[in-house]
Design an enzyme around this catalytic site. Structure first.
Site, PDB file in Angstrom:
ATOM      1  N   ASP A 121      14.902-119.682  13.676  1.00 27.11           N
ATOM      2  CA  ASP A 121      13.686-119.947  12.899  1.00 27.11           C
ATOM      3  C   ASP A 121      12.932-121.075  13.583  1.00 27.11           C
ATOM      4  O   ASP A 121      13.534-121.941  14.228  1.00 27.11           O
ATOM      5  CB  ASP A 121      14.034-120.354  11.464  1.00 27.11           C
ATOM      6  N   ASP A 177      10.568-112.724   9.773  1.00 26.37           N
ATOM      7  CA  ASP A 177      10.425-113.037   8.350  1.00 26.37           C
ATOM      8  C   ASP A 177       8.999-112.779   7.875  1.00 26.37           C
ATOM      9  O   ASP A 177       8.781-112.266   6.777  1.00 26.37           O
ATOM     10  CB  ASP A 177      10.788-114.505   8.080  1.00 26.37           C
TER      11      ASP A 177
END
Length: 165
Positions: free
Chosen positions: A116, A135
């Site tokens: 991330d 995401d």
């Protein structure tokens, strides 16, 4: 439908390219401020879902993802709607993007940590979860699917007819 596949392919390619760039050029613990602090690029490796939810049960995420991928593959054979193809293509691309991390990144298969890097307003997700391109694709794809359902758009390309009460 080829649009679903093309959308998924673009989503996976973009996600993996951005993850590669970030792992090559960012250092954990040294966020990069973008757009005056609106966005921070903060390299993190997440064993869980959003907000590190479920970190102790990392193996469950690839299992659920494989079920979702199977359902989308089955649904694709019946799909005749361009908006639904884009929606499901985004979900499929996001699912494959994070599944790749879960299967091929450290610490090992079905336990890999997702890369991330995007944080809003603060460097380490103080206001919102740190996320990645996969995401974002998942979120936009699901939001579009909800909108399509709410507006009566069918996967076969027709529009649901309201019944009189």
């Amino acid at each position: 439908m080829s649009l679903l596949g093309a959308t998924a392919l673009v989503a996976v390619a973009l996600d993996q390219w951005v993850k590669w760039l970030c792992t090559e050029h960012l250092t954990e613990g040294r966020p990069v401020k973008v757009l005056g602090g609106l966005i921070y690029l903060s390299l993190l490796r997440n064993s869980g879902a959003a907000f590190s939810f479920g970190s102790a049960h990392t193996w469950i995420f690839p299992v659920v993802t494989l079920i979702v991928i199977g359902w989308i593959a089955w649904m694709a054979t019946r799909l005749r709607s361009i908006p639904w193809a884009v929606s499901l293509g985004l979900v499929l691309g996001g699912a494959f993007g994070n599944l790749g991390d879960r299967l091929f990144r450290s610490p090992g298969p079905f336990q890999g940590h997702v890369v991330d890097m995007i944080s809003l307003f603060e460097p380490y997700g103080q206001h919102f979860a740190v996320f990645n391109i996969a995401d974002s694709c998942l979120t936009v794809g699901v939001a579009l699917a909800v909108l399509l359902e709410l507006t009566g758009r069918q996967r076969d390309g027709s529009k649901a007819v309201k019944k009189a009460t």
